[in-house]
Scaffold this active site. Structure first.
Site, PDB file in Angstrom:
ATOM      1  N   ASN A  59       7.368   2.972   7.569  1.00  0.00           N
ATOM      2  CA  ASN A  59       6.043   3.241   8.133  1.00  0.00           C
ATOM      3  C   ASN A  59       5.207   1.987   7.919  1.00  0.00           C
ATOM      4  OD1 ASN A  59       3.509   4.087   8.809  1.00  0.00           O
ATOM      5  ND2 ASN A  59       3.334   5.651   7.196  1.00  0.00           N
ATOM      6  N   LYS A 105       2.329   1.354   8.947  1.00  0.00           N
ATOM      7  CA  LYS A 105       0.884   1.650   8.880  1.00  0.00           C
ATOM      8  C   LYS A 105       0.112   0.653   9.758  1.00  0.00           C
ATOM      9  CE  LYS A 105       1.643   3.880   4.472  1.00  0.00           C
ATOM     10  NZ  LYS A 105       1.147   4.286   3.175  1.00  0.00           N
ATOM     11  N   HIS A 122       0.855  12.638   8.224  1.00  0.00           N
ATOM     12  CA  HIS A 122       0.795  11.738   7.068  1.00  0.00           C
ATOM     13  C   HIS A 122      -0.508  11.983   6.305  1.00  0.00           C
ATOM     14  CE1 HIS A 122       0.602   8.121   4.636  1.00  0.00           C
ATOM     15  NE2 HIS A 122       1.910   7.998   4.854  1.00  0.00           N
ATOM     16  N   GLU A 136      -2.558  10.038   5.035  1.00  0.00           N
ATOM     17  CA  GLU A 136      -3.682   9.176   5.442  1.00  0.00           C
ATOM     18  C   GLU A 136      -4.356   9.739   6.698  1.00  0.00           C
ATOM     19  OE1 GLU A 136      -1.415   5.538   5.378  1.00  0.00           O
ATOM     20  OE2 GLU A 136      -1.276   5.730   3.198  1.00  0.00           O
ATOM     21  N   GLU A 144       5.641  13.370   0.335  1.00  0.00           N
ATOM     22  CA  GLU A 144       4.932  12.185  -0.144  1.00  0.00           C
ATOM     23  C   GLU A 144       3.777  12.619  -1.043  1.00  0.00           C
ATOM     24  OE1 GLU A 144       5.647   8.648   2.719  1.00  0.00           O
ATOM     25  OE2 GLU A 144       3.830   9.671   3.334  1.00  0.00           O
ATOM     26  N   GLY A 149       1.281   3.946  -2.192  1.00  0.00           N
ATOM     27  CA  GLY A 149       0.619   2.647  -2.298  1.00  0.00           C
ATOM     28  C   GLY A 149       0.045   2.352  -3.673  1.00  0.00           C
ATOM     29  N   SER A 194       5.677   4.725  -2.976  1.00  0.00           N
ATOM     30  CA  SER A 194       6.092   3.618  -3.847  1.00  0.00           C
ATOM     31  C   SER A 194       7.597   3.545  -4.050  1.00  0.00           C
ATOM     32  CB  SER A 194       5.365   3.684  -5.198  1.00  0.00           C
ATOM     33  OG  SER A 194       3.965   3.567  -4.999  1.00  0.00           O
TER      34      SER A 194
HETATM   35  P1  13P Z   1       4.175   3.142  -0.014  1.00  0.00           P
HETATM   36  O1  13P Z   1       5.674   2.986   0.060  1.00  0.00           O
HETATM   37  O2  13P Z   1       3.435   1.884   0.286  1.00  0.00           O
HETATM   38  O3  13P Z   1       3.741   3.809  -1.286  1.00  0.00           O
HETATM   39  O4  13P Z   1       3.756   4.144   1.179  1.00  0.00           O
HETATM   40  C1  13P Z   1       4.430   5.338   1.313  1.00  0.00           C
HETATM   41  C2  13P Z   1       4.016   5.979   2.587  1.00  0.00           C
HETATM   42  O5  13P Z   1       2.899   6.436   2.730  1.00  0.00           O
HETATM   43  C3  13P Z   1       4.992   6.015   3.684  1.00  0.00           C
HETATM   44  O6  13P Z   1       4.562   6.839   4.716  1.00  0.00           O
END
Ligand code: 13P
Length: 256
Positions: free
Chosen positions: A11, A13, A97, A99, A169, A175, A215
């Site tokens: 992803n 982002k 997601h 976010e 997640e 992150g 992560s």
């Molecule tokens: P990170 O791997 O940067 O923690 O992000 C995970 C994520 O949100 C994947 O959709």
């Protein structure tokens, strides 16, 4: 080892211009474009998705989007639809997601409409669920995940359900560099598979891939991917560099 093929999804982002995305895609094609042991998907931002798709042509790396609207077309400024994604040969779409849920108001009901629209258009949803830190600390993790799964997959029929990919997640692990312990992750993954059994049947639940996200890095991936109910990863930060993403695919291929 389970019969489910491992899946590593990147992803990206809101990262990578179209040119940067194509450069990364080309590196991935050289390194892992021919391997078939692990399913691999990359999900660039909308501005890069078509050109990245062209760079992936002829390889085993699949193309996904990070979101979509549930309607096929119409007055929805700023949105794209499932038929539009299909037209550029996307095969997957990340939906729900955290976010999107946190910053853009995606509710369980809205996510559910998108899941149904994706399935109707032969796009495989990578359907995300996960608890916040406050929810984990108050002991609400399983309840929160249960509600998200039940509401997000409402109306999905048994035949469709096997092509859904679930991504667990934990919001506090995204992150942050704080990865869930293998026990924490496996517990929730097994719980989700149990829910899928109740919702769709045991054979269907055994087919659904449940990815871990938050992560995940080459250093912690082997242990996570070795868990019985962890069928792959949804990768943020480590998907932005060819080297770490390739290492994750290699780690998934090595799990016996
Ligand atoms: P990170 O791997 O940067 O923690 O992000 C995970 C994520 O949100 C994947 O959709």
């Amino acid at each position: 080892m389970s019969s489910r093929k491992k899946l590593i999804a990147g992803n990206w982002k809101m990262n990578k211009t179209s040119a940067d995305g194509v450069a990364l895609a080309r590196d991935l094609v050289v390194a892992i474009g021919k391997q078939a042991e692990v399913d691999v998907v990359v999900c660039p931002p909308f501005t890069a998705i078509e050109s990245v798709g062209k760079a992936l042509e002829g390889s085993n790396v699949r193309l996904g989007a990070q979101n979509m609207h549930h309607e096929a077309s119409g007055a929805f400024t700023g949105e794209v639809s499932a038929p539009m994604l299909r037209a550029i040969f996307a095969t997957h779409v990340i939906l729900g997601h955290s976010e999107r849920r946190t910053f853009f108001g995606d509710t369980d009901e809205f996510v559910n409409k998108k899941v149904l629209a994706a399935l109707k258009n032969q796009l495989r949803p990578i359907f995300c669920v996960g608890e916040t830190l406050a929810e984990r600390e108050s002991g609400a993790t399983l309840k929160v995940v249960q509600t998200q799964v039940e509401r997000g997959l409402e109306g999905v029929n048994r035949d469709q359900a096997a092509s859904v990919i679930v991504a667990y997640e934990p919001v506090w692990a995204i992150g942050t560099g704080k990865v869930a312990t293998t026990e924490q992750a496996q517990e929730v993954h097994a719980f989700i598979r149990g829910l899928l059994t109740k919702l769709f049947s045991e054979p269907v639940a055994q087919k659904v891939r449940i990815l871990y996200g938050g992560s995940m890095k080459p250093a912690n991936a082997p242990e996570l991917l070795a868990q019985k109910d962890i069928d792959g990863g949804l990768i943020g930060g480590a998907a932005l560099e060819a080297r770490s993403f390739v290492e994750l695919v290699t780690a998934a291929a090595a799990v016996k």
